[in-house]
Design an enzyme around this catalytic site. Sequence first.
Site, PDB file in Angstrom:
ATOM      1  N   LYS A   1      61.314 -17.035 -48.144  1.00  0.00           N
ATOM      2  CA  LYS A   1      62.346 -17.082 -49.186  1.00  0.00           C
ATOM      3  C   LYS A   1      61.896 -16.290 -50.416  1.00  0.00           C
ATOM      4  CE  LYS A   1      65.347 -19.489 -46.881  1.00  0.00           C
ATOM      5  NZ  LYS A   1      65.770 -20.867 -47.145  1.00  0.00           N
TER       6      LYS A   1
ATOM      7  N   ARG B   1      60.644 -25.016 -40.633  1.00  0.00           N
ATOM      8  CA  ARG B   1      61.389 -23.929 -39.971  1.00  0.00           C
ATOM      9  C   ARG B   1      60.781 -22.616 -40.457  1.00  0.00           C
ATOM     10  NH1 ARG B   1      65.775 -20.537 -40.981  1.00  0.00           N
ATOM     11  NH2 ARG B   1      67.153 -20.180 -39.180  1.00  0.00           N
TER      12      ARG B   1
END
Length: 283
Positions: free
Chosen positions: A220, A259
């Site tokens: 991210k 994840r």
Amino acid sequence: MTGAVGLPSGRAGRPVVMGVVNVTPDSFSDGGAWFQPSDALEHGRVLRAQGADVLDVGGESTRPGAERPSEAEELRRVLPVVEALAELGPVSVDTMRSGVAAAALDAGATLVNDVSGGLADPEMVPLVAEREVPLVVMHWRGHSTSMQSRAVYGDVVADVRRELAERVEAIEAAGVPRSRLVLDPGFGFAKTAAHNWEVLRRLGELVDLGLPVLVGTSRKAFLGRVGRAAGAERAPLERDVATAVTTAYAAGCGAWGVRVHDVAAAVDALDVAQALMADGEPE
């Protein structure tokens, strides 16, 4: 934590490693490297061999500003990949569409990962109730084209906790028991970098809700910016070390799963985290 029905478990009591298989041409994390089904299948096999407990197959990019593909196109992307990879072990389908979820379950998927928490498609929760499969419920405030305009909170952790609890209550009322639900704080979804860090620091407050928690920080943007000057941020493929640190941290906070794009790094991080938390000399 409430015992979860039908969920994969991590090896040796550690968090589940969910390996990401993006069958998209515009993913922020890999730039469409696995868009062709043959490439996605090979990538999934590699992730499985590296230690992924479950493979998460998705055909829609959810990066900020991304436009949605048609349902027919999403189906075309994911179904052959789900069907082939399901022969090797557990597969989840990453979709906000009940039609795609239903077809993927028919093709062998055993878990639905809906980043909208069932809000984008009113038929998703009834489908999950009927099929009696687990559902990942992510904190969500809108589609990629508009979500960042909704990144306004009083106390971000308290607000996310409250909104997830309210969503769980609604899903339960629609026929899906708590024992089939997993929570995802939604890192990067309607959240600024400061919001993401605060949620990560206080992850235990979400774990305390008593449901399994999935942590999806992998690659991210906030991990690209940390420690770097403006204009010198890490590119997505350079964020795997930072992701591995958050993986080890999530394990220490009691997360059910992580994840990730780089499964090998996640497995190494969890090996170290497990050794640090073990009594006696680690193996």
